[in-house]
Enzyme design. Structure first.
Site, short mmCIF file in Angstrom:
data_model
loop_
_atom_site.label_atom_id
_atom_site.label_comp_id
_atom_site.label_asym_id
_atom_site.label_seq_id
_atom_site.Cartn_x
_atom_site.Cartn_y
_atom_site.Cartn_z
N ASP A 15 -3.30 17.57 -6.32
CA ASP A 15 -4.23 17.73 -5.20
C ASP A 15 -3.43 17.47 -3.92
O ASP A 15 -3.62 16.49 -3.26
CB ASP A 15 -5.42 16.77 -5.31
CG ASP A 15 -5.03 15.31 -5.51
OD1 ASP A 15 -3.88 15.05 -5.93
OD2 ASP A 15 -5.87 14.43 -5.24
N HIS A 246 2.64 6.46 -5.88
CA HIS A 246 1.83 6.78 -7.05
C HIS A 246 2.36 8.02 -7.80
O HIS A 246 2.82 7.93 -8.93
CB HIS A 246 0.38 7.04 -6.63
CG HIS A 246 -0.26 5.93 -5.89
ND1 HIS A 246 -0.50 4.69 -6.45
CD2 HIS A 246 -0.73 5.86 -4.61
CE1 HIS A 246 -1.09 3.91 -5.57
NE2 HIS A 246 -1.24 4.59 -4.44
#
Length: 322
Positions: A15, A246
């Site tokens: 995303d 992340h």
């Protein structure tokens, strides 16, 4: 089809926000890796904006030949909520206006691209997911044989022993579509789950950003520009201008750039209820006090420790090899 040059064929589902961009750049720069396709999903930004970001980043890297397919705009049971512009900027990449690349979104969906590549690279394709798992769940429901054709799956998601980042217990990728996460984690394939437990322990700071901005690599410079916005968000979390890594940590683990040192294979369930535990990844870590212990039959490895910090390795790679 077998790869002829022995490079690892990797498919990225993302995303495309700022840390997704770092993950994409890592996979493009990592030696021995062949990024064969990218699918986008709504999360940090919309699936359509994520696809545009990805195409423009690939153009900056001189890799326009990598196919980019748009996936789900909405999640399994909820409509996309507009993303997190306060974290990733109005366009997902920190408000940085990337030069528009010549590439266009593929004429097939992200699901179809993944399924096609899983046949082309049967038994070899490595799947890396760094956004909500909507596209992957759709692909599994369309063709359950996908699980047998993919070599392994690395997921950035969840929180095992630490708090969540969108609720007391839930991490954003899983919380956005826990129904999809449940389908993916229950499928018959080998999974490495890279949760907040380790991603929050790997960071970049202003000295790293300065190296990116001072590089003669166009993609590295753009990443340094994006990080300005990302650092702002993390000031209250870390107490300084820095950020968590992340998504790039999941990418690095998937291709061996960082190696898990504590990663027991355990049962993992996802809370799909509408209560306060929605999106929690319930990792059965009983019996681990004396060291990592694999549970019989478990196929999800939960990463709780790694062999080295990602930051220095990431910056070295991005400023020399993009």
């Amino acid at each position: 089809m077998s790869t002829t040059d022995q490079r690892l064929p990797v498919y990225l589902d993302c995303d495309t926000g700022i840390d997704d961009s770092l993950a994409l750049a890592y996979l493009l720069a990592a030696p021995g890796v062949d990024l064969v396709g990218v699918g986008t999903v709504s999360g940090n930004t919309s699936a359509s904006q994520a696809a545009r970001n990805t195409l423009d980043l690939l153009a900056l890297a001189g890799r326009e030949g990598v196919p980019v397919a748009q996936g789900a705009e909405d999640w399994s049971t909820r409509a996309f909520d507009g993303g997190v512009p306060h974290i990733h900027g109005w366009n997902g990449v920190g408000g940085v206006e990337l030069p528009r690349g010549a590439g266009e979104v593929a004429g097939e969906s992200a699901t179809d691209l993944l399924l096609r590549l899983s046949r082309e690279y049967e038994g070899e394709l490595r799947l890396v997911t760094v956004g909500p798992l909507t596209n992957i769940a759709i692909a599994l429901e369309a063709d359950p044989g996908l699980a047998q054709r993919v070599k392994d799956v690395t997921i950035m998601g969840g929180a095992a022993l630490v708090p969540g980042n969108v609720s007391a217990v839930a991490e954003a990728n899983v919380w956005n579509d826990p129904e999809a996460a449940g389908i993916v984690l229950e499928a018959d394939w080998d999974i490495t789950l890279v949760p907040l437990d380790v991603t929050l322990e790997n960071t970049l700071d202003e000295s790293d950003r300065a190296r990116l901005l001072g590089s003669d690599v166009p993609l590295a410079v753009a990443l340094g520009q994006m990080l300005d916005h990302y650092f702002d968000f993390y000031v209250d979390f870390y107490g300084s201008r820095s950020c968590a890594l992340h998504d790039p940590l999941a990418a690095a683990i998937a291709v061996g750039g960082v190696v898990p040192t504590v990663a027991p294979a355990v049962a993992v369930e996802v809370d799909e209820t509408e209560g306060p535990a929605r999106g929690q990844t319930i990792c059965d870590l009983r019996g681990q006090r004396l060291g990592p212990v694999d549970q019989p039959g478990a196929r999800t490895r939960v990463v709780l420790g790694t062999d080295r910090p990602l930051g220095p390795h990431l910056i070295d790679l991005l400023t020399t090899a993009c």
